[in-house]
Design a protein around this motif. Sequence first.
Motif, short mmCIF file in Angstrom:
data_model
loop_
_atom_site.label_atom_id
_atom_site.label_comp_id
_atom_site.label_asym_id
_atom_site.label_seq_id
_atom_site.Cartn_x
_atom_site.Cartn_y
_atom_site.Cartn_z
N LYS A 82 0.86 -1.19 0.00
CA LYS A 82 0.00 0.00 0.00
C LYS A 82 0.90 1.24 0.00
O LYS A 82 1.41 1.65 1.04
CB LYS A 82 -0.91 -0.01 1.22
CG LYS A 82 -1.86 -1.18 1.22
CD LYS A 82 -2.63 -1.30 2.50
CE LYS A 82 -3.41 -2.59 2.46
NZ LYS A 82 -3.47 -3.26 3.72
N PRO A 83 1.13 1.83 -1.17
CA PRO A 83 2.02 2.99 -1.24
C PRO A 83 1.36 4.25 -0.67
O PRO A 83 0.14 4.38 -0.68
CB PRO A 83 2.27 3.15 -2.74
CG PRO A 83 1.06 2.58 -3.37
CD PRO A 83 0.61 1.46 -2.47
N GLU A 84 2.20 5.15 -0.17
CA GLU A 84 1.70 6.44 0.31
C GLU A 84 1.46 7.33 -0.90
O GLU A 84 2.24 7.35 -1.84
CB GLU A 84 2.75 7.11 1.19
CG GLU A 84 3.08 6.38 2.45
CD GLU A 84 4.19 7.08 3.23
OE1 GLU A 84 4.54 8.23 2.88
OE2 GLU A 84 4.70 6.48 4.16
N LYS A 85 0.38 8.11 -0.85
CA LYS A 85 0.12 9.06 -1.92
C LYS A 85 0.62 10.42 -1.46
O LYS A 85 0.39 10.83 -0.33
CB LYS A 85 -1.37 9.12 -2.24
CG LYS A 85 -1.88 7.86 -2.88
CD LYS A 85 -3.30 8.00 -3.31
CE LYS A 85 -3.75 6.71 -3.98
NZ LYS A 85 -5.10 6.79 -4.46
N GLY A 86 1.33 11.11 -2.32
CA GLY A 86 1.82 12.43 -1.97
C GLY A 86 3.19 12.69 -2.59
O GLY A 86 3.75 11.88 -3.31
N VAL A 87 3.72 13.85 -2.28
CA VAL A 87 5.01 14.28 -2.79
C VAL A 87 5.93 14.48 -1.59
O VAL A 87 5.53 15.09 -0.59
CB VAL A 87 4.87 15.61 -3.58
CG1 VAL A 87 6.21 16.10 -4.06
CG2 VAL A 87 3.94 15.42 -4.75
N LYS A 88 7.15 13.98 -1.67
CA LYS A 88 8.12 14.14 -0.60
C LYS A 88 9.17 15.16 -1.02
O LYS A 88 9.68 15.11 -2.14
CB LYS A 88 8.80 12.81 -0.27
CG LYS A 88 7.89 11.82 0.39
CD LYS A 88 8.66 10.58 0.78
CE LYS A 88 7.75 9.59 1.45
NZ LYS A 88 8.44 8.37 1.83
N LEU A 89 9.52 16.05 -0.12
CA LEU A 89 10.56 17.03 -0.35
C LEU A 89 11.88 16.41 0.08
O LEU A 89 12.04 15.99 1.23
CB LEU A 89 10.29 18.30 0.45
CG LEU A 89 11.31 19.40 0.32
CD1 LEU A 89 11.35 19.91 -1.11
CD2 LEU A 89 11.00 20.53 1.27
N LEU A 90 12.82 16.29 -0.86
CA LEU A 90 14.08 15.61 -0.57
C LEU A 90 15.16 16.56 -0.05
O LEU A 90 16.06 16.15 0.65
CB LEU A 90 14.59 14.89 -1.82
CG LEU A 90 13.68 13.81 -2.38
CD1 LEU A 90 14.26 13.22 -3.64
CD2 LEU A 90 13.45 12.72 -1.33
N GLY A 91 15.11 17.84 -0.42
CA GLY A 91 16.15 18.75 0.04
C GLY A 91 16.02 20.13 -0.57
O GLY A 91 15.11 20.41 -1.34
N PHE A 92 16.93 21.00 -0.18
CA PHE A 92 16.98 22.38 -0.67
C PHE A 92 18.32 22.61 -1.34
O PHE A 92 19.27 21.87 -1.13
CB PHE A 92 16.81 23.36 0.50
CG PHE A 92 15.46 23.31 1.15
CD1 PHE A 92 14.41 24.04 0.64
CD2 PHE A 92 15.26 22.53 2.28
CE1 PHE A 92 13.16 23.99 1.24
CE2 PHE A 92 14.02 22.48 2.88
CZ PHE A 92 12.97 23.22 2.37
N THR A 93 18.39 23.67 -2.13
CA THR A 93 19.64 24.07 -2.76
C THR A 93 19.68 25.59 -2.83
O THR A 93 18.66 26.27 -2.69
CB THR A 93 19.79 23.45 -4.15
OG1 THR A 93 21.09 23.74 -4.65
CG2 THR A 93 18.75 23.95 -5.12
N ASP A 94 20.85 26.13 -3.08
CA ASP A 94 21.00 27.57 -3.22
C ASP A 94 20.36 28.03 -4.53
O ASP A 94 20.31 27.28 -5.50
CB ASP A 94 22.47 27.97 -3.23
CG ASP A 94 23.13 27.79 -1.88
OD1 ASP A 94 24.34 27.51 -1.86
OD2 ASP A 94 22.44 27.93 -0.86
#
Length: 101
Positions: A82-94
């Motif tokens: 059962k996969p999660e639905k949504g978008v994951k934020l992996l990181g930030f950059t300059d």
Amino acid sequence: MKIKVWVYKKICQEKIPALKKYSDKAPPNDPYATREVKMDVEYKNREDPDKTVPPEQRIKGFKYGPQVVPISMVEQETLKFKPEKGVKLLGFTDASNIPSL
């Protein structure tokens, strides 16, 4: 500031096309012939081969080595992915790392 964002699917559920069986045995001139093969499956009791087993008395089993392990419907549901639905934020950059439009 504008940031171009691309989104890709990591996983998705695909529907398998129906694999219907057809027969050439139907007469070609019969307008009512569908030529579709319908399968009828009956499960028989090992001790009494004349007796059919109703669907509510059947249970799935999987081979594990030399033996067959029965798995109930409740256990099958817990084993499903059962996969999660949504978008994951992996990181930030300059902001300097992002090319301008």
